[in-house]
Design a protein around this motif. Sequence first.
Motif, short mmCIF file in Angstrom:
data_model
loop_
_atom_site.label_atom_id
_atom_site.label_comp_id
_atom_site.label_asym_id
_atom_site.label_seq_id
_atom_site.Cartn_x
_atom_site.Cartn_y
_atom_site.Cartn_z
N ALA A 80 61.58 17.98 21.37
CA ALA A 80 62.43 17.85 22.56
C ALA A 80 63.82 18.47 22.36
CB ALA A 80 62.53 16.39 22.99
N GLU A 82 66.76 20.46 23.40
CA GLU A 82 67.37 20.85 24.68
C GLU A 82 68.35 22.00 24.43
OE1 GLU A 82 68.62 17.73 27.39
OE2 GLU A 82 67.61 16.28 26.09
N ASP A 85 69.47 24.94 29.77
CA ASP A 85 69.30 24.18 31.01
C ASP A 85 68.36 24.90 31.97
OD1 ASP A 85 70.87 26.31 31.82
OD2 ASP A 85 72.53 25.09 32.55
N PRO A 88 62.72 22.67 30.74
CA PRO A 88 62.71 21.41 29.97
C PRO A 88 62.79 21.65 28.47
CG PRO A 88 60.99 21.41 31.65
CD PRO A 88 61.55 22.81 31.61
N PRO A 89 63.12 20.60 27.71
CA PRO A 89 63.19 20.71 26.24
C PRO A 89 61.86 21.18 25.65
CG PRO A 89 64.06 18.61 26.99
CD PRO A 89 63.43 19.26 28.18
#
Length: 158
Positions: A80, A82, A85, A88-89
């Motif tokens: 996940a 990040e 932006d 999604p991660p």
Amino acid sequence: MPDSPELVHWQSAKGIILRGHGVASGTGSDRRYPAGTLQMQRPFFAALGLDLSAFHDGTLNVDIAPLSFALVNPSHTFRAVEWTDRHPPEDFSFSQCRIQHAGVLHEGWVYTPHPGTKAAHFQPPTVMEIIAPFIPGLAYGDEVVLSVRSGEVQLMAG
């Protein structure tokens, strides 16, 4: 790279350097990442414990056909992440590798964005993305020998 070579079993395959999507380096047609995804991701990987600052801002796409590969126990797996932006991660795994070209051996990393979390720009199962130092004289179509740690990555027929 931390382990001494005599403690690690390496498996090798011949491969051909292919032109990739150009997204990792920022040279492709996808202009969402003009500096390249790898340059954007590096600070996140460094914060998680993997410093890639000594390596080229792009990946080498090595086609090891007729072999394919599977991750077994990568050195690093980051979940996940990040890093943008724009989607999604994503999950990423890294495994130590070596790439030999013109008789010179270079240390690197197998870079694997997990397909289940990756937004786009997928690779065939025979293509491994490699993060390595800049290798002078290396060109599309060149043959290399790629070595991976057998405990981290499995090379398999078809």
